[in-house]
Design a protein around this motif. Structure first.
Motif, mmCIF file in Angstrom:
data_model
loop_
_atom_site.group_PDB
_atom_site.id
_atom_site.type_symbol
_atom_site.label_atom_id
_atom_site.label_comp_id
_atom_site.label_asym_id
_atom_site.label_seq_id
_atom_site.Cartn_x
_atom_site.Cartn_y
_atom_site.Cartn_z
ATOM 1 N N CYS A 1 76.429 -39.809 -4.527
ATOM 2 C CA CYS A 1 77.137 -41.071 -4.774
ATOM 3 C C CYS A 1 76.248 -42.036 -5.035
ATOM 4 O O CYS A 1 75.105 -42.273 -4.722
ATOM 5 C CB CYS A 1 77.683 -41.534 -3.449
ATOM 6 N N LEU B 1 81.812 -49.595 3.970
ATOM 7 C CA LEU B 1 80.719 -50.309 4.854
ATOM 8 C C LEU B 1 79.645 -51.028 4.204
ATOM 9 O O LEU B 1 79.210 -52.180 4.603
ATOM 10 C CB LEU B 1 80.077 -49.345 5.801
ATOM 11 N N SER B 2 79.238 -50.537 3.134
ATOM 12 C CA SER B 2 77.976 -51.146 2.294
ATOM 13 C C SER B 2 78.538 -52.368 1.543
ATOM 14 O O SER B 2 77.797 -53.038 0.669
ATOM 15 C CB SER B 2 77.188 -50.096 1.769
ATOM 16 N N ARG C 1 83.835 -44.039 3.004
ATOM 17 C CA ARG C 1 83.857 -45.005 4.021
ATOM 18 C C ARG C 1 82.456 -45.395 4.138
ATOM 19 O O ARG C 1 82.323 -46.883 4.448
ATOM 20 C CB ARG C 1 83.966 -44.096 5.392
ATOM 21 N N GLU C 2 81.223 -44.927 3.700
ATOM 22 C CA GLU C 2 80.060 -45.504 3.985
ATOM 23 C C GLU C 2 79.987 -46.499 2.731
ATOM 24 O O GLU C 2 79.331 -47.601 2.726
ATOM 25 C CB GLU C 2 78.951 -44.397 3.496
ATOM 26 N N VAL C 3 80.389 -46.238 1.468
ATOM 27 C CA VAL C 3 80.503 -47.167 0.299
ATOM 28 C C VAL C 3 81.190 -48.338 0.784
ATOM 29 O O VAL C 3 80.706 -49.405 0.533
ATOM 30 C CB VAL C 3 81.428 -46.548 -0.843
ATOM 31 N N ALA D 1 83.909 -39.220 4.043
ATOM 32 C CA ALA D 1 83.020 -39.970 4.881
ATOM 33 C C ALA D 1 82.271 -40.592 3.915
ATOM 34 O O ALA D 1 81.686 -41.845 4.161
ATOM 35 C CB ALA D 1 82.137 -38.931 5.458
ATOM 36 N N GLN D 2 81.746 -40.120 2.728
ATOM 37 C CA GLN D 2 80.903 -40.975 1.944
ATOM 38 C C GLN D 2 81.587 -42.087 1.368
ATOM 39 O O GLN D 2 80.780 -43.110 1.177
ATOM 40 C CB GLN D 2 80.465 -40.017 0.465
ATOM 41 N N TYR E 1 81.009 -47.730 -7.935
ATOM 42 C CA TYR E 1 80.153 -46.525 -7.375
ATOM 43 C C TYR E 1 80.804 -45.153 -7.968
ATOM 44 O O TYR E 1 81.964 -45.226 -8.342
ATOM 45 C CB TYR E 1 80.557 -46.434 -5.853
ATOM 46 N N LYS F 1 67.177 -41.977 -3.529
ATOM 47 C CA LYS F 1 67.376 -42.265 -1.810
ATOM 48 C C LYS F 1 66.406 -41.168 -1.492
ATOM 49 O O LYS F 1 65.771 -41.742 -0.546
ATOM 50 C CB LYS F 1 68.781 -41.929 -1.528
#
Length: 438
Positions: A143, A192-193, A188-190, A185-186, A151, A31
Motif C-alpha cells: 500500500c 488512521l494515518s 483502516r491503517e490508511v 485492515a490495511q 493511496y 518502508k
C-alpha cells in the motif's frame, strides 16, 4: 541472519517505472528498508543504495529502464544498485550486464530485499535471484501513498489470461490475491494515518479471491465500511469481470467513486479474437450502457491498443467507429510493441510502426473530444473535490468524485480535504475546470 549494523547511517533512493501497482510495491520496499535503519535520500544527496522497480510492458519501457539505470549510476557513483520488477523477472541476464548493477530480484523476491543485500559490496556482475514464473505463488501486500493525497492498495497480483500481446503473466506469475480481512485492515491503517482516498489496484483485480473463495464484490463491500475514507476508486477491471452487481454496488455505495477504468484494447471483434480477449464488443457496449443507466455521472476511462498484428486498415476503422459510438469519458491509447515470447508474433499482417503511431494519434483525437465534452457537461454543477498538495508555485488542484480535474488558488488548509465546489470554466491549458468556492 541480517546484520543490522551493515545498514547503519545508510541512505536509499527509489525509482519506479510503469504502473500504479509498481508504485505501491516501491512504497512497501521503502518502508521495509526504513524499518531497518536505511533512510530515504534527501534531494542533492548521494545514495548508498538505489532501488529500481521496472516495467516491461513495451520495448520502449525496457529501453527506459536501461536508460534510468545508467543515469542512476552516474548520479549516485558507487551506490549498490538493485533492479527488480517486471523487466528484472523477464530479462535478468540482460540487466546483469549493465555496468554498476549489483542485484537483480525477481517478482517473488522483491519484498524480501533485505535477505539479499548482503554487505552492500559492489559486484563485477549483477547477482540474479529469481523464481521461475510458473513457481511464483506468494502474494505480497503493498500500500503506497507516494507524494500525493491518494493511496494505492494492492489487492491482487498476476494474471491467468495470457493474451497474445502481453508478457504480464510471464513477469508476475499466475493470479493470486490477499484476503478481505488483511486488505480491510490495511484500509483502516490508511484512514488512521489521515488518508482520504484509496485506489484499488492489481494486475487483474476482478479475478480477486480465486484461492480464498472470496469475490471482488465481497471485498469492496467490506472496504466500504471503513470509516474515514472519503473515496475508493476501482482501477482497471476487465469488462467480463465487471459484473452488474459490482456496478449496482458502486451506484449505491457510501464511498466508492463513480469512476471506472475498463480495458477494451480493440473495437473490432476479429482483433479481440486474435488477442485472445475474454469478451466481444457487444458485451463491452452493454457494460457501458449499464454504467450509464445506473450511474449517469460516472467517469469511464477505456484502454486501447493500436497497430497490433492482424489489425488491417479495415479492422482499425471498425474499431474507431465502435469507440466513437461509446458514451465514455476518455481513452488511454497505447501503440502496439512486439514482445518476445508472445503468441502475437505468429500473427500477420504486421502493421508498419509509423502507421501504428498514426492510428494512435487518430484515437487520441477522439479521446480529447470525449474528455472535453464530459467536462463541459458538468460546468456549473457542484461536486465534491479531494484537494492535493500542489507543486511549489503551481495552483491548487484536485479531482471530483467523478474524476474531473479542477484548479483553484492555493489554500493550505484545503490540502487533503474533501470540499464541495462549483465547477466553472476551463483553465488556460484546457485540461481542468476552475473551481469556485461555495
Amino acid at each position: 541472519m541480517i546484520d543490522v549494523h551493515t545498514f547503519e547511517n545508510k541512505t536509499a533512493a527509489y525509482y519506479t517505472l510503469g504502473c500504479k501497482l509498481n508504485f505501491a510495491e516501491t512504497s512497501t520496499l521503502g518502508k521495509i528498508l526504513e524499518e531497518n535503519g536505511i533512510r530515504k535520500v534527501r534531494p542533492g544527496e548521494k545514495a548508498d543504495i538505489c532501488v529500481v522497480n521496472t516495467c516491461s510492458v513495451t520495448e520502449l519501457a525496457d529501453k527506459k529502464c536501461r536508460q534510468t539505470i545508467r543515469k542512476i549510476a552516474r548520479q549516485h557513483p558507487g551506490a549498490f544498485i538493485v533492479v527488480t520488477g517486471c523487466y528484472a523477472q523477464l530479462k535478468p541476464e540482460e540487466i546483469s550486464h549493465i555496468p554498476d548493477v549489483d542485484l537483480i530480484l525477481g517478482a517473488e523476491q522483491k519484498l524480501d530485499i533485505l535477505q539479499y543485500l548482503g554487505d552492500l559490496q559492489k559486484k563485477q556482475k549483477g547477482n540474479i535471484v529469481t523464481t521461475p514464473t510458473k513457481d511464483i505463488k506468494k502474494f505480497s501486500p503493498s500500500c503506497s501513498r507516494g507524494d500525493r493525497t491518494r493511496y494505492f492498495l494492492k489487492v491482487q497480483d498476476g494474471c491467468d489470461y495470457f493474451c497474445t500481446y502481453c508478457t504480464i503473466p510471464f513477469a508476475r506469475g499466475r493470479s493470486r490475491s490477499g484476503t478481505i480481512e488483511q486488505l480491510t485492515a490495511q484500509a483502516r491503517e490508511v484512514a488512521l494515518s489521515g488518508g482520504k482516498e484509496i485506489v484499488i489496484t492489481g494486475v487483474n483485480i476482478g479475478d480477486f479471491g480465486k484461492q480464498t473463495g472470496e469475490t471482488f464484490l465481497d471485498l469492496i463491500e467490506s472496504l466500504d465500511q471503513v470509516e474515514g475514507i472519503e473515496h475508493y476508486r476501482i482501477s482497471s477491471i476487465e469488462p467480463n469481470l465487471l459484473t452488474d452487481d459490482i456496478i449496482s454496488f458502486v451506484a449505491r455505495s457510501k464511498r466508492f467513486a463513480p469512476h471506472f477504468h475498463i480495458p477494451l484494447q480493440s473495437g473490432s471483434d476479429t482483433v479481440l479474437k486474435l488477442m485472445h480477449r475474454h469478451y466481444d464488443t457487444d458485451l463491452f457496449a452493454r457494460k457501458i450502457e449499464t454504467i450509464r443507466e445506473k450511474i449517469p455521472d460516472a467517469f469511464i476511462g477505456v484502454d486501447l491498443i493500436t497497430g497490433v498484428r492482424g489489425e488491417t486498415e479495415e479492422l482499425f476503422e471498425e474499431s474507431r467507429r465502435f469507440v466513437e459510438s461509446l458514451d465514455i469519458s476518455q481513452l488511454h491509447v497505447f501503440t502496439y510493441s512486439e514482445r518476445p515470447g508472445t503468441q502475437a508474433l505468429k500473427i500477420n499482417p504486421v502493421v508498419p510502426v509509423p502507421e501504428r503511431h498514426e492510428r494512435c494519434r487518430r484515437m487520441l483525437e477522439i479521446s480529447e473530444k470525449k474528455l472535453h465534452d464530459f467536462y463541459y457537461k458538468f460546468q456549473g454543477t457542484t461536486r465534491p473535490v479531494l484537494f492535493e498538495q500542489p507543486r511549489k508555485g503551481a495552483p491548487m488542484h484536485g479531482f471530483t468524485d467523478n474524476y474531473i480535474r479542477v484548479e483553484m488558488p492555493y489554500r493550505k488548509e484545503w490540502i487533503n480535504t474533501c470540499r464541495p465546489v462549483k465547477l466553472g470554466e476551463f483553465n488556460e491549458s484546457g485540461d481542468a475546470l476552475l473551481a469556485i468556492e461555495i
